[in-house]
Design an enzyme around this catalytic site. Structure first.
Site, PDB file in Angstrom:
ATOM      1  N   ARG A 156       0.870  -1.176   0.000  1.00  0.00           N
ATOM      2  CA  ARG A 156       0.000   0.000   0.000  1.00  0.00           C
ATOM      3  C   ARG A 156       0.903   1.220   0.000  1.00  0.00           C
ATOM      4  O   ARG A 156       2.122   1.084   0.009  1.00  0.00           O
ATOM      5  CB  ARG A 156      -0.922  -0.028   1.215  1.00  0.00           C
ATOM      6  CG  ARG A 156      -0.157   0.093   2.528  1.00  0.00           C
ATOM      7  CD  ARG A 156      -1.118   0.158   3.703  1.00  0.00           C
ATOM      8  NE  ARG A 156      -0.371   0.407   4.923  1.00  0.00           N
ATOM      9  CZ  ARG A 156      -0.898   0.324   6.140  1.00  0.00           C
ATOM     10  NH1 ARG A 156      -2.165  -0.008   6.296  1.00  0.00           N
ATOM     11  NH2 ARG A 156      -0.178   0.579   7.200  1.00  0.00           N
TER      12      ARG A 156
ATOM     13  N   ASN B 194      -5.207   7.754   4.535  1.00  0.00           N
ATOM     14  CA  ASN B 194      -4.788   7.034   5.735  1.00  0.00           C
ATOM     15  C   ASN B 194      -3.319   7.329   5.989  1.00  0.00           C
ATOM     16  O   ASN B 194      -2.469   7.065   5.131  1.00  0.00           O
ATOM     17  CB  ASN B 194      -4.966   5.516   5.534  1.00  0.00           C
ATOM     18  CG  ASN B 194      -4.780   4.744   6.821  1.00  0.00           C
ATOM     19  OD1 ASN B 194      -5.581   4.882   7.746  1.00  0.00           O
ATOM     20  ND2 ASN B 194      -3.726   3.946   6.896  1.00  0.00           N
ATOM     21  N   GLU B 195      -3.066   7.913   7.132  1.00  0.00           N
ATOM     22  CA  GLU B 195      -1.691   8.114   7.587  1.00  0.00           C
ATOM     23  C   GLU B 195      -0.770   8.711   6.518  1.00  0.00           C
ATOM     24  O   GLU B 195       0.175   8.063   6.054  1.00  0.00           O
ATOM     25  CB  GLU B 195      -1.112   6.789   8.091  1.00  0.00           C
ATOM     26  CG  GLU B 195      -1.867   6.236   9.286  1.00  0.00           C
ATOM     27  CD  GLU B 195      -1.190   5.033   9.907  1.00  0.00           C
ATOM     28  OE1 GLU B 195      -0.446   4.331   9.207  1.00  0.00           O
ATOM     29  OE2 GLU B 195      -1.400   4.787  11.103  1.00  0.00           O
TER      30      GLU B 195
ATOM     31  N   GLU C 178      -6.994   4.917  15.873  1.00  0.00           N
ATOM     32  CA  GLU C 178      -6.559   3.516  15.795  1.00  0.00           C
ATOM     33  C   GLU C 178      -5.665   3.171  16.973  1.00  0.00           C
ATOM     34  O   GLU C 178      -4.806   3.977  17.355  1.00  0.00           O
ATOM     35  CB  GLU C 178      -5.696   3.278  14.549  1.00  0.00           C
ATOM     36  CG  GLU C 178      -6.412   3.179  13.252  1.00  0.00           C
ATOM     37  CD  GLU C 178      -5.433   2.839  12.118  1.00  0.00           C
ATOM     38  OE1 GLU C 178      -4.403   2.186  12.370  1.00  0.00           O
ATOM     39  OE2 GLU C 178      -5.713   3.249  10.983  1.00  0.00           O
TER      40      GLU C 178
HETATM   41  C1  GAL Z   1      -1.879   1.681  10.983  1.00  0.00           C
HETATM   42  C2  GAL Z   1      -2.651   1.667   9.694  1.00  0.00           C
HETATM   43  C3  GAL Z   1      -3.599   0.515   9.655  1.00  0.00           C
HETATM   44  C4  GAL Z   1      -2.912  -0.755  10.050  1.00  0.00           C
HETATM   45  C5  GAL Z   1      -2.297  -0.572  11.399  1.00  0.00           C
HETATM   46  C6  GAL Z   1      -1.585  -1.794  11.896  1.00  0.00           C
HETATM   47  O1  GAL Z   1      -0.734   2.449  10.932  1.00  0.00           O
HETATM   48  O2  GAL Z   1      -3.363   2.854   9.514  1.00  0.00           O
HETATM   49  O3  GAL Z   1      -4.129   0.399   8.360  1.00  0.00           O
HETATM   50  O4  GAL Z   1      -1.937  -1.068   9.109  1.00  0.00           O
HETATM   51  O5  GAL Z   1      -1.365   0.465  11.333  1.00  0.00           O
HETATM   52  O6  GAL Z   1      -1.020  -1.556  13.156  1.00  0.00           O
END
Ligand code: GAL
Length: 649
Positions: free
Chosen positions: A105, A143-144, A297
Site C-alpha cells: 500500500r 490514511n496516515e 486507531e
Molecule cells: C496503521 C494503519 C492501519 C494498520 C495498522 C496496523 O498504521 O493505519 O491500516 O496497518 O497500522 O497496526
C-alpha cells in the site's frame, strides 16, 4: 455527546452474511462508530471510471440500521493495481533511486499529477454519493499521510517550493551553506532532492525536503477535503501517524482538520507502553490546541512491533483506552474490527479476533464498550496541566541529518524522557508548539531544542521575565532555522557552552546524581551553579545552572539526567496514573492503576464506572481504573497534587 467506540471496518474482506453478524456483534460491544472504506479503492473502482457502490450502499444501510455511525474514508492510501499499470510515472522512487512497484500500500508519489487527479476523482465519487447519507458522522481522508518520494516529479515540485520559500538562489545558497564543499547553485535546475549521495548530505537540503513534503502532502489532503466539502458539512479529518520517517508537521496540519485524529501503537512493552500511550495522547492534545481529539486507531491485543512481540495483558487495552480518553480523546477506536483471514496484516489483533466473539479479547472489548457511555460527560471538559513541554517537528527533522556531533543525540528520546519523568511523578503535561501561548504554565520544559528561531527565544525570554520557570535541556539553541550555528540561549540562561562532550559512559554529578549520553563544558558567566560534574575532564564544571530573570527562573541542564536523578528533581509518583479534567466547577479525576495491587486514593464525589458515592477514600483495583466526578474544592486542585497523598496497600 457519546464517546466514540469502534474501529476500522473492512467489510470488503467478508461475505455479506458476515456483515450481518458484524453489526450484531457491534451492537453487543457497544460500538457506535466505524471507519469504512480506507482500503476499498479496487472494490469501489475495479476499472478506471467504473464505480461499484452497491456493496457499500448495503453496508452503510446495515450499519445505520444497527445504530452504528460511519467515518467514511477516501481510499487514496492504496491505489488499485490498474492505477499503477496506467501510471508508472506515479510509482514512488526511494532516496537511492529505486522505483517501487505495486504490491503493498502507499505506493504512489503524491507529487504525480495522475495520482492527485485520481485521488480527487474517487473522493468526489464518494462524496457525491454519500454526502448526505444519514449513517455518516465524519469523513476520513486518506490514511496516515507519510510517504516520501524522490522522483523527478517530486524534484520539480521541490524546486517550486524552494523558489517560493527563498525567492532567490542567493538566499538558498546562504541558507544551505553551499559555500561548503563547492555546492553553490547557479541554476535552479541543478537543485535536487537529498537523494543518496557519496557522503554526508547537506543538512539544510535534507530539512527543507521534509518541510516541503509536509506542505505538499497537506496540499493533497486539502484538495480532497475541499472536494468533500462541496457535498457535505460533516467534520473532515485524517489519521495522523507518528514516526521518525513521517514528513508531516502535525502541529501545523492540525489547523486543517476538523478534529485531530491519531493512530497509536507503542513500540515498547510493559510500563514503557503505558508511558508512550500518555505521550501520544498528550501530543495529540497539544496538536489539537487543548481541544478534544480522537484516537482513531490502536491495537486491541498483542502486536509484533519491530520484530518483537508486544503483549497486551488482560486489562491493558482498557487502561490504554482510558488513558487516551483521560487525556482528551473523544473515544477509543481500533485497527481493526474483525481480524483478516489473509493478507499482510492477517495476524494483527482485532476487536473480533480469529478466535471469534467467545474470546478474552472480545469480552474485554464488550466490557469497555459498556463502561464508556457512563463516561460520556467528560467529553467537553479540559485536561488540567501546569507544565508544558515544547515540541517542534522541525527541530526533530533538523536533528535527523547526518551532521551531528554524536549519533546518540536524539530529539524524540530527549522529549520522551522529559515526558517520562513527569509521567512517573504523576504530573500531567501539555505539549506546546514553539508559537503557543505559554502564559498559563507554571513550568515550561524545552528538551534539546537544537533548532530554534529568534522569535521562539524572545517568547521564552518573555515567559521567564513574567514569572515562568523555564528548564532548557542540553544541546538547545545551537542553530537557527537554516541550521546555521549561533548561541541562541546564552543571554537568557547566563551560560556559554564552550565544548560538547558526548559520553560513552555515565558521568557523576557533585550532588550524587548521574548524567549520561551527553555533557558540555559550560561557562556560567551570569548564572548560579546548582550542580557540577564530578570526576573526568569536566570535573568541577557546571552541569546544572539557574538564573533569575525578571520575575522568573531559567534553568539549564547540560546532560541527560538518568531516571533516578530526574526523579529526585521532579518527584516520584505512585503506580496510579492520575489525570484531571475540568469544566466549570466540576472536576473529573481519572485513576488508572498499572500495578498488580489495589491502590487506595483520596476521593470525594461519584465514581462513574460503578456509579457509587465516594467519601474520602477510593480503592482503584489492580490493573483497573476509576473516574471520580467531584465539585470544586472536593479534591486537592492541582494536577498531580494528590500523588503525594496516595498510599499503597
Ligand atoms: C496503521 C494503519 C492501519 C494498520 C495498522 C496496523 O498504521 O493505519 O491500516 O496497518 O497500522 O497496526
Amino acid at each position: 455527546m457519546n464517546l466514540w467506540y469502534g474501529g476500522d471496518y473492512n467489510p470488503e474482506q467478508w461475505d455479506p452474511a458476515v456483515w450481518k453478524e458484524d453489526v450484531e456483534l457491534m451492537r453487543r460491544a457497544g460500538v457506535n462508530l466505524v471507519t469504512v472504506g480506507v482500503f476499498s479503492w479496487s472494490r469501489l473502482e475495479p476499472v478506471p471510471g467504473r464505480y461499484e457502490f452497491g456493496w457499500l450502499d448495503e453496508v452503510l444501510e446495515l450499519l445505520y440500521g444497527g445504530g452504528v455511525r460511519v467515518d467514511l474514508a477516501t481510499p487514496t492510501a492504496s491505489p488499485p493495481p490498474w492505477f499503477s499499470r496506467l501510471h508508472p510515472e506515479a510509482m514512488p522512487v526511494t532516496a537511492d533511486g529505486v522505483r517501487l512497484t505495486h504490491g503493498s500500500r502507499d505506493t504512489y508519489c503524491a507529487c504525480a499529477p495522475a495520482y492527485r487527479d485520481a485521488a480527487k476523482g474517487i473522493a468526489r465519487a464518494l462524496a457525491q454519493r454519500y454526502g448526505d447519507h444519514p449513517a455518516l458522522a465524519m469523513w476520513h481522508v486518506h490514511n496516515e499521510y507519510g510517504t516520501t518520494c524522490y522522483c523527478s516529479l517530486a524534484a520539480e515540485r521541490f524546486r517550486e517550493w524552494l523558489r517560493e520559500h527563498y525567492g532567490s538562489l542567493e538566499r538558498l545558497n546562504e541558507a544551505w551553506t553551499t559555500a561548503f564543499w563547492s555546492q553553490g547553485y547557479g541554476d535552479w535546475r541543478d537543485v535536487e532532492p537529498p537523494r543518496k549521495t557519496q557522503y554526508l548530505v547537506n543538512p539544510t537540503q535534507y530539512l527543507d525536503y521534509r518541510r516541503f513534503w509536509s506542505d505538499e502532502l497537506l496540499a493533497a489532503y486539502r484538495e480532497q477535503k475541499n472536494v468533500v466539502r462541496e457535498y457535505s458539512e460533516l467534520p473532515v479529518t485524517t489519521n495522523f501517524v507518528f514516526g521518525g520517517w513521517v514528513p508531516v508537521n502535525h502541529a501545523t496540519w492540525s489547523a486543517e482538520v476538523d478534529v485531530v485524529a491519531i493512530d497509536h501503537y507503542p513500540d515498547e512493552a510493559g510500563i514503557g507502553a503505558e508511558e508512550q500511550t500518555a505521550f501520544g495522547a498528550d501530543l495529540a492534545r497539544g496538536w489539537a490546541g487543548g481541544k478534544p481529539w480522537l484516537l482513531m486507531e490502536q491495537a486491541a491485543g498483542g502486536l509484533n512491533v519491530g520484530r518483537r512481540w508486544h503483549p497486551k495483558e488482560p486489562g491493558r487495552m482498557a487502561r490504554n483506552s482510558l488513558s487516551h480518553i483521560a487525556r482528551g480523546s473523544r473515544g477509543a477506536l481500533f485497527f481493526q474490527w474483525r481480524a483478516s483471514r489473509g493478507g499482510a496484516e492477517m495476524y494483527h489483533p482485532a476487536m473480533v479476533p480469529h478466535a471469534g466473539p467467545d474470546s478474552r479479547m472480545f469480552r474485554e472489548i464488550t466490557e469497555l464498550g459498556s463502561v464508556l457511555p457512563r463516561l460520556a460527560e467528560v467529553a467537553e471538559s479540559n485536561v488540567v496541566a501546569e507544565v508544558a513541554i515544547l515540541w517542534d517537528a522541525e527541530c526533530w527533522w533538523g536533528m535527523q541529518g547526518t551532521h551531528l556531533p554524536s549519533s546518540e543525540l536524539d530529539y524524540l528520546k530527549a522529549v520522551r524522557s522529559a515526558h517520562r519523568h513527569f509521567w512517573r511523578a504523576g504530573v500531567t503535561v501539555d505539549f506546546a508548539a514553539p508559537d503557543a501561548d505559554l502564559s498559563s504554565y507554571r513550568v515550561v520544559v524545552v528538551p534539546s531544542l537544537y533548532l530554534v528561531s529568534d522569535e521562539t527565544v524572545a517568547k521564552l525570554t518573555a515567559y521567564v521575565e513574567s514569572g515562568g520557570e523555564l528548564v532548557v535541556g542540553y544541546f538547545s539553541g545551537v542553530v537557527d532555522p537554516d541550521l546555521r550555528v549561533r548561541p541562541a540561549f546564552a543571554e537568557l540562561l547566563g551560560v556559554r557552552v564552550e565544548e560538547f562532550h558526548p559520553l560513552a559512559d555515565e558521568v557523576a554529578l557533585a550532588s550524587g546524581g548521574r548524567g549520561q549520553l551527553w555533557a558540555e563544558d559550560v561557562q556560567a558567566f551570569a548564572a548560579e551553579v546548582v550542580d557540577r560534574y564530578a570526576g573526568g575532564v569536566l570535573d568541577g564544571k557546571p552541569a546544572i545552572t539557574r538564573r533569575q530573570v525578571g520575575e522568573g527562573t531559567a534553568w539549564y541542564v547540560s546532560t541527560e539526567l538518568d531516571d533516578a536523578t530526574a526523579a529526585r528533581l521532579v518527584g516520584a509518583g505512585e503506580p496510579v496514573e492520575t489525570v484531571r479534567r475540568r469544566a466549570g466547577d466540576t472536576t473529573w479525576t481519572f485513576r488508572i492503576n498499572h500495578s498488580t495491587q489495589d491502590v487506595v486514593v483520596p476521593a470525594i464525589g461519584v465514581e462513574l464506572v460503578t456509579g457509587q458515592n465516594v467519601d474520602g477514600e477510593l480503592t482503584v483495583p489492580a490493573g483497573g481504573y476509576a473516574v471520580v466526578r467531584s465539585s470544586a474544592g472536593a479534591v486537592g486542585g492541582r494536577a498531580g497534587a494528590a500523588a503525594g497523598s496516595q498510599r499503597r496497600r
